[in-house]
Motif scaffolding. Structure first.
Motif, mmCIF file in Angstrom:
data_model
loop_
_atom_site.group_PDB
_atom_site.id
_atom_site.type_symbol
_atom_site.label_atom_id
_atom_site.label_comp_id
_atom_site.label_asym_id
_atom_site.label_seq_id
_atom_site.Cartn_x
_atom_site.Cartn_y
_atom_site.Cartn_z
ATOM 1 N N ALA A 21 0.841 -1.204 0.000
ATOM 2 C CA ALA A 21 0.000 0.000 0.000
ATOM 3 C C ALA A 21 0.874 1.250 0.000
ATOM 4 C CB ALA A 21 -0.944 -0.005 1.195
ATOM 5 N N TRP A 22 1.934 1.232 0.814
ATOM 6 C CA TRP A 22 2.857 2.367 0.848
ATOM 7 C C TRP A 22 3.496 2.580 -0.523
ATOM 8 C CZ3 TRP A 22 4.176 6.657 3.125
ATOM 9 C CH2 TRP A 22 5.413 7.234 2.835
ATOM 10 N N GLU A 27 4.017 5.634 -5.525
ATOM 11 C CA GLU A 27 4.030 5.695 -6.997
ATOM 12 C C GLU A 27 3.022 6.739 -7.491
ATOM 13 O OE1 GLU A 27 5.135 5.233 -10.807
ATOM 14 O OE2 GLU A 27 6.160 4.419 -9.047
ATOM 15 N N ILE A 28 1.838 6.763 -6.892
ATOM 16 C CA ILE A 28 0.830 7.757 -7.264
ATOM 17 C C ILE A 28 1.334 9.153 -6.916
ATOM 18 C CG2 ILE A 28 -1.492 8.602 -6.758
ATOM 19 C CD1 ILE A 28 -2.281 5.592 -6.454
ATOM 20 N N LYS A 36 0.554 12.648 -0.159
ATOM 21 C CA LYS A 36 1.876 13.063 0.298
ATOM 22 C C LYS A 36 2.172 12.736 1.766
ATOM 23 C CE LYS A 36 1.973 16.912 -2.936
ATOM 24 N NZ LYS A 36 2.251 18.333 -3.113
ATOM 25 N N GLN A 37 1.507 11.779 2.345
ATOM 26 C CA GLN A 37 1.698 11.487 3.756
ATOM 27 C C GLN A 37 3.099 10.957 4.056
ATOM 28 O OE1 GLN A 37 -0.768 10.049 1.879
ATOM 29 N NE2 GLN A 37 -2.453 11.367 2.475
ATOM 30 N N ARG A 38 3.539 11.215 5.282
ATOM 31 C CA ARG A 38 4.802 10.656 5.762
ATOM 32 C C ARG A 38 4.615 9.164 6.056
ATOM 33 N NH1 ARG A 38 5.265 12.289 10.635
ATOM 34 N NH2 ARG A 38 3.285 13.366 10.650
ATOM 35 N N HIS A 39 5.696 8.395 5.965
ATOM 36 C CA HIS A 39 5.652 6.950 6.149
ATOM 37 C C HIS A 39 5.060 6.568 7.510
ATOM 38 C CE1 HIS A 39 7.203 2.859 6.923
ATOM 39 N NE2 HIS A 39 6.923 2.697 5.631
ATOM 40 N N LEU A 73 -9.583 7.202 5.093
ATOM 41 C CA LEU A 73 -8.278 7.817 5.307
ATOM 42 C C LEU A 73 -7.469 7.839 4.020
ATOM 43 C CD1 LEU A 73 -7.543 6.035 8.656
ATOM 44 C CD2 LEU A 73 -7.615 8.516 8.362
ATOM 45 N N PHE A 74 -7.470 6.717 3.307
ATOM 46 C CA PHE A 74 -6.710 6.588 2.068
ATOM 47 C C PHE A 74 -7.522 5.770 1.082
ATOM 48 C CE2 PHE A 74 -3.658 6.136 5.633
ATOM 49 C CZ PHE A 74 -3.041 7.370 5.543
ATOM 50 N N LEU A 75 -7.538 6.217 -0.148
ATOM 51 C CA LEU A 75 -8.123 5.457 -1.250
ATOM 52 C C LEU A 75 -7.149 5.599 -2.407
ATOM 53 C CD1 LEU A 75 -10.613 3.935 -2.483
ATOM 54 C CD2 LEU A 75 -11.344 6.154 -3.302
ATOM 55 N N ALA A 76 -6.653 4.481 -2.884
ATOM 56 C CA ALA A 76 -5.680 4.516 -3.972
ATOM 57 C C ALA A 76 -5.926 3.349 -4.911
ATOM 58 C CB ALA A 76 -4.257 4.450 -3.424
ATOM 59 N N VAL A 77 -5.835 3.619 -6.202
ATOM 60 C CA VAL A 77 -5.971 2.590 -7.229
ATOM 61 C C VAL A 77 -4.808 2.760 -8.201
ATOM 62 C CG1 VAL A 77 -7.386 1.692 -9.124
ATOM 63 C CG2 VAL A 77 -8.484 2.522 -7.025
#
Length: 158
Positions: A21-22, A27-28, A36-39, A73-77
């Protein structure tokens, strides 16, 4: 959506898919300048969330990390899988558990804003300086007042 894509749920407290996920988020971020969140922030929030995932051949292609109150919190595809219904289905999984779904999106993130608008989310307010880097956000809501279950069901059938 392709038949060789599996749906998985990661329970709060689990590290399953957190590294993938990270990497997807990063990559996005590199391609689009968003997420742009921190690890440490990302992994902590991920571990505290219920995470709906789509996986193909062991690789994470999309995920939605959701708090208990229905806040995404996060949505990524993965960009290679956009327009295949992965994002819609992730939001539909969230809708199965919640009467109301909320999230924030960068005011400059046109892809996200178009996606959420298409699903029926409404902009409730603008928050200047919301993000750590000073970026502005919209607070978005999809709820019972806009027929969440019917709206998501209609989108999935298309």
């Amino acid at each position: 959506m392709s038949v060789n894509i599996d749906s998985r749920v990661v329970a709060p407290g689990s590290d399953d898919f957190v590294d993938q996920a990270w990497q997807l988020k990063e990559e996005i971020n590199r391609q689009e300048g968003v997420l742009k969140q921190r690890h440490d922030f990302f992994t902590d929030a991920y571990r505290r969330s219920k995470v709906h995932c789509y996986v193909q051949k062991g690789d994470l292609i999309g995920f939605a990390a959701v708090r208990r109150d229905g806040y995404i919190l996060f949505l990524a595809v993965d960009p290679e899988f956009r327009s295949e219904g992965v994002g819609k289905r992730l939001v539909a999984h969230v809708a199965d558990d919640h009467d109301t779904i909320t999230c924030h999106a960068r005011t400059s993130n046109e892809n996200a804003l178009q996606f959420y608008e298409h699903l029926g989310f409404e902009i409730k307010r603008r928050i200047d300086g919301y993000y750590e880097d000073g970026g502005d956000a919209y607070y978005l809501k999809l709820g019972a007042d806009v027929g969440i279950a019917d709206r998501i069901s209609d989108l999935i059938r298309r």
